[in-house]
Design an enzyme around this catalytic site. Structure first.
Site, PDB file in Angstrom:
ATOM      1  CD  GLU A 201      -1.751   2.862  -4.452  1.00  0.00           C
ATOM      2  OE1 GLU A 201      -2.568   1.949  -4.708  1.00  0.00           O
ATOM      3  OE2 GLU A 201      -2.089   3.719  -3.581  1.00  0.00           O
TER       4      GLU A 201
ATOM      5  NE  ARG B 156       0.013  -4.782  -1.324  1.00  0.00           N
ATOM      6  CZ  ARG B 156      -1.279  -4.359  -1.241  1.00  0.00           C
ATOM      7  NH1 ARG B 156      -1.861  -3.374  -0.967  1.00  0.00           N
ATOM      8  NH2 ARG B 156      -2.098  -5.319  -1.311  1.00  0.00           N
TER       9      ARG B 156
ATOM     10  CE1 TYR C  83      -0.641  -3.704  -4.639  1.00  0.00           C
ATOM     11  CE2 TYR C  83      -2.798  -4.581  -5.067  1.00  0.00           C
ATOM     12  CZ  TYR C  83      -2.181  -3.735  -4.620  1.00  0.00           C
ATOM     13  OH  TYR C  83      -2.835  -2.432  -4.562  1.00  0.00           O
TER      14      TYR C  83
ATOM     15  CG  ASP D 194      -5.847  -6.651  -6.594  1.00  0.00           C
ATOM     16  OD1 ASP D 194      -5.344  -7.281  -5.720  1.00  0.00           O
ATOM     17  OD2 ASP D 194      -6.246  -5.391  -6.393  1.00  0.00           O
TER      18      ASP D 194
ATOM     19  CD  GLU E  22      -1.700  -1.089  -7.204  1.00  0.00           C
ATOM     20  OE1 GLU E  22      -2.851  -1.142  -7.971  1.00  0.00           O
ATOM     21  OE2 GLU E  22      -1.730  -0.614  -6.266  1.00  0.00           O
TER      22      GLU E  22
ATOM     23  CB  THR F 218       6.950   3.794  -4.211  1.00  0.00           C
ATOM     24  OG1 THR F 218       6.028   4.802  -3.322  1.00  0.00           O
ATOM     25  CG2 THR F 218       6.985   4.112  -5.753  1.00  0.00           C
TER      26      THR F 218
ATOM     27  CD1 TRP G 132      -0.004  -0.386   2.923  1.00  0.00           C
ATOM     28  CD2 TRP G 132       2.359   0.026   2.461  1.00  0.00           C
ATOM     29  NE1 TRP G 132       0.353  -0.505   1.417  1.00  0.00           N
ATOM     30  CE2 TRP G 132       1.764  -0.264   1.266  1.00  0.00           C
ATOM     31  CE3 TRP G 132       3.630   0.171   2.383  1.00  0.00           C
ATOM     32  CZ2 TRP G 132       2.428  -0.041   0.091  1.00  0.00           C
ATOM     33  CZ3 TRP G 132       4.349   0.567   1.330  1.00  0.00           C
ATOM     34  CH2 TRP G 132       3.498   0.197  -0.032  1.00  0.00           C
TER      35      TRP G 132
HETATM   36  N1  LIG Z   1       1.339   7.052   6.240  1.00  0.00           N
HETATM   37  C1  LIG Z   1       1.276   7.154   4.611  1.00  0.00           C
HETATM   38  N2  LIG Z   1       1.021   8.081   3.982  1.00  0.00           N
HETATM   39  C2  LIG Z   1       1.065   8.357   2.894  1.00  0.00           C
HETATM   40  N3  LIG Z   1       1.204   7.503   1.958  1.00  0.00           N
HETATM   41  C3  LIG Z   1       1.305   6.120   2.484  1.00  0.00           C
HETATM   42  C4  LIG Z   1       1.552   5.880   4.071  1.00  0.00           C
HETATM   43  N4  LIG Z   1       1.783   4.767   4.365  1.00  0.00           N
HETATM   44  C5  LIG Z   1       1.935   4.164   3.005  1.00  0.00           C
HETATM   45  N5  LIG Z   1       1.636   4.929   2.038  1.00  0.00           N
HETATM   46  C6  LIG Z   1       1.800   4.908   0.594  1.00  0.00           C
HETATM   47  O1  LIG Z   1       0.459   4.169   0.064  1.00  0.00           O
HETATM   48  C7  LIG Z   1       0.515   3.525  -0.741  1.00  0.00           C
HETATM   49  C8  LIG Z   1      -0.470   2.251  -0.463  1.00  0.00           C
HETATM   50  O2  LIG Z   1      -0.120   1.497  -1.659  1.00  0.00           O
HETATM   51  P1  LIG Z   1      -1.277   0.119  -1.784  1.00  0.00           P
HETATM   52  O3  LIG Z   1      -1.353  -0.279  -3.401  1.00  0.00           O
HETATM   53  O4  LIG Z   1      -1.281  -0.749  -0.509  1.00  0.00           O
HETATM   54  O5  LIG Z   1      -2.854   1.219  -1.650  1.00  0.00           O
HETATM   55  P2  LIG Z   1      -4.248   0.976  -1.216  1.00  0.00           P
HETATM   56  O6  LIG Z   1      -4.682   1.697  -0.283  1.00  0.00           O
HETATM   57  O7  LIG Z   1      -4.397  -0.581  -0.896  1.00  0.00           O
HETATM   58  O8  LIG Z   1      -4.612   1.115  -2.725  1.00  0.00           O
HETATM   59  P3  LIG Z   1      -5.663   0.291  -3.808  1.00  0.00           P
HETATM   60  O9  LIG Z   1      -6.565  -0.642  -2.825  1.00  0.00           O
HETATM   61  O10 LIG Z   1      -6.588   1.335  -4.276  1.00  0.00           O
HETATM   62  O11 LIG Z   1      -4.649  -0.064  -4.679  1.00  0.00           O
HETATM   63  C9  LIG Z   1       1.995   3.177  -1.107  1.00  0.00           C
HETATM   64  O12 LIG Z   1       2.645   3.729  -2.228  1.00  0.00           O
HETATM   65  C10 LIG Z   1       2.700   3.493   0.329  1.00  0.00           C
HETATM   66  O13 LIG Z   1       4.018   4.013   0.433  1.00  0.00           O
HETATM   67 MG   LIG Z   2      -2.553  -0.012  -4.779  1.00  0.00          MG
END
Ligand SMILES: Nc1ncnc2c1ncn2[C@@H]1O[C@H](COP(=O)(O)OP(=O)(O)OP(=O)(O)O)[C@@H](O)[C@H]1O
Ligand SMILES: [Mg+2]
Length: 481
Positions: A9, A53, A55, A57, A63, A66, A432
């Site tokens: 991210e 994703r 977005y 905030d 942000e 991937t 996800w």
């Molecule tokens: N099962 C998994 N294991 C590891 N990584 C994963 C898995 N599923 C999704 N991801 C990855 O985790 C990341 C999630 O990003 P996201 O921004 O939604 O995180 P978040 O938990 O909301 O963090 P933050 O709120 O701190 O931004 C993405 O890069 C995604 O590819």
């Molecule tokens: Mg994030």
């Protein structure tokens, strides 16, 4: 685990400059940047056809996360694709502003600190096995994360020496200009915790696996610098994965617990020699170079014994070793096209020598920032890469393809769904793990396996959306981002 999911991210910095008028505030600029996103996805928080994703905030840091990737090549390609996606939005916004008669230039930076000293992150996600004892994993990993910056830091100029940000001072600075390995090190306040903002840790322990929680956990590493160089990103993820693999296999490793990992993080960042000792809980004192060599040796023996789990392992080990050698010999010539802090240092040193400047010059701080500019004709990293002065890990076509194509993981299921549902014009909800069409049937598909590339229920959902999508496209109503 031999197969792992990775995701990165990245929060981007945004700035607008208009010398003869009031520039847009970062919040205004970010909202403007997301106008095409909102028009396409009816929200400033969307999943993309490549499975990633995008977005915004509250605040002003766009942000890009991937999609789930299962190889180093994919995670590098998807990460760089994020830069192209944001850069495309920046160009669209720049043109829109010009058409409205708003003067000035819009900038996006893939770095970690703004001019006010606020830090924003590049978070790594690694899928790990639930059965591995988390506390043991974290205690081995923290000394690795504290010291890996000497290979994978993005580098930063400090015109008046190390700044003091909050509770853990770097040490008695004499104000002499300096260059640190890491951008992010000065902004981390804890070893591991579940908070990401106020008390920013190295590892965020919030337990959101985005997968079958019985078998997996997602490790959320938030200490890293945003890396421009593909090879640095590949080393960052590749070396961390190898250490995780060794921990998960139950390998006995010496206890390198540090007395104060946060202080060590800053001290190491500000010690270009890599030799400054930090205090360990066992009473010994060891340098970053020493600790990293220990990890590299342990990983090498582990790989010799267990075999390499993918064909880039020898590449990772080779670059890891060369990066440590470069620090030990204080000679970056062996890594100055591959490692961000060294590529940037070469650029800065060359400019300073040609113009008779030192690191206190505002022009060098400006170059440091420009290194991270996403614009192809302005961004210094991008210019160096075009001139062959920055190595690549994947071909340019692969990055371009990743803008619209998901990697072969669960992201492929999501990507097909997003294409179809956006084209259909239906309201929908995605995260996800879930795909849902908000129509009469309220169908939700749950995809708990991040390695699966197909799901019969998702296929049926997509097939059900096709007629509406085809009808809209026949009328030319299908939106584009
Ligand atoms: N099962 C998994 N294991 C590891 N990584 C994963 C898995 N599923 C999704 N991801 C990855 O985790 C990341 C999630 O990003 P996201 O921004 O939604 O995180 P978040 O938990 O909301 O963090 P933050 O709120 O701190 O931004 C993405 O890069 C995604 O590819
Ligand atoms: Mg994030």
């Amino acid at each position: 685990m031999d197969r792992r999911i990775y995701g990165i991210e990245t929060e981007f910095g945004i700035a607008h400059s208009a010398p003869d008028a009031r520039p847009l505030t970062p919040e205004e600029a970010a909202r403007k940047l997301f106008t095409p996103v909102v028009a396409w996805g009816r929200s400033s928080n969307v999943f993309l056809p490549n499975g990633g994703r995008l977005y915004l905030d509250v605040g002003s840091h766009p942000e890009y996360a991937t999609a789930e990737c299962a190889t180093l090549e994919d995670v590098v390609a998807q990460d760089k694709a994020g830069e192209l996606i944001l850069e495309d939005l920046r160009q669209q916004t720049q043109e829109a502003l010009a058409a409205e008669g708003v003067p000035g230039q819009l900038y996006l930076f893939k770095n970690n600190v703004d001019s006010q000293g606020n830090s924003f992150g590049s978070h790594e996600n690694y899928m790990i096995a639930r059965r591995t004892e988390f506390a043991r994993l974290v205690s081995i990993l923290i000394p690795f994360l504290v010291t890996r910056q000497i290979m994978v830091g993005a580098g930063k100029v400090h015109p008046r020496g190390p700044e003091d940000f909050g509770t853990v001072p770097v040490g008695p600075g004499d104000g002499a200009p300096s260059y640190s390995f890491s951008q992010r090190a000065d902004h981390i306040w804890e070893g591991s915790s579940s908070a990401t903002t106020r008390s920013r840790p190295l590892i965020n322990t919030r337990d959101e696996p985005h997968a079958d929680a019985e078998h997996y956990r997602r490790l959320h590493v938030i200490v890293g610098d945003s890396t421009m160089s593909q090879t640095t990103t590949a080393l960052r993820i590749g070396a961390t994965d190898l250490v995780l693999r060794m921990i998960e296999a139950g390998q006995i490793l010496p206890d390198r617990t540090m007395v104060d990992p946060v202080r060590a993080l800053r001290e190491i960042s500000h010690d270009p020699t890599g030799t400054r000792p930090v205090e360990l809980a066992d009473g010994t004192r060891r340098s970053a170079l020493d600790l990293q060599r220990g990890f590299l040796d342990a990983v090498r023996s582990f790989v010799d014994r267990e075999g390499a789990h993918h064909d880039r392992v020898p590449w990772v080990l080779d670059l890891w070793e060369r990066a440590l050698d470069a620090v030990a010999r204080q000679d970056t010539s062996g890594i100055d096209t591959e490692i961000d802090w060294a590529i940037k240092k070469k650029l800065l040193d060359g400019y300073a020598a040609r113009h008779g400047l030192d690191l206190s010059s505002p022009r060098l701080a400006q170059l440091d920032l420009a290194y991270h500019d996403t614009a192809p004709d302005r961004g210094l990293f991008n210019l160096l890469q075009r001139r062959g002065l920055a190595a690549t890990f994947v071909p340019a076509e692969r990055v371009e393809e990743a803008v619209g194509t998901p990697p072969p993981t669960r992201a492929a299921i999501r990507g097909r769904f997003i294409e179809a549902v956006v084209a259909s014009g239906h309201n929908y909800t995605v995260d996800w793990v879930h795909l849902k069409v908000n129509d009469r049937t309220q169908r939700t598909v749950t995809c708990k396996d991040p390695f699966a590339t197909r799901d019969p229920e998702a296929d049926a959902l997509v097939a059900g959306l096709r007629p509406a999508a085809e009808e809209r496209s026949a009328h030319g109503d299908a939106p584009v981002i």
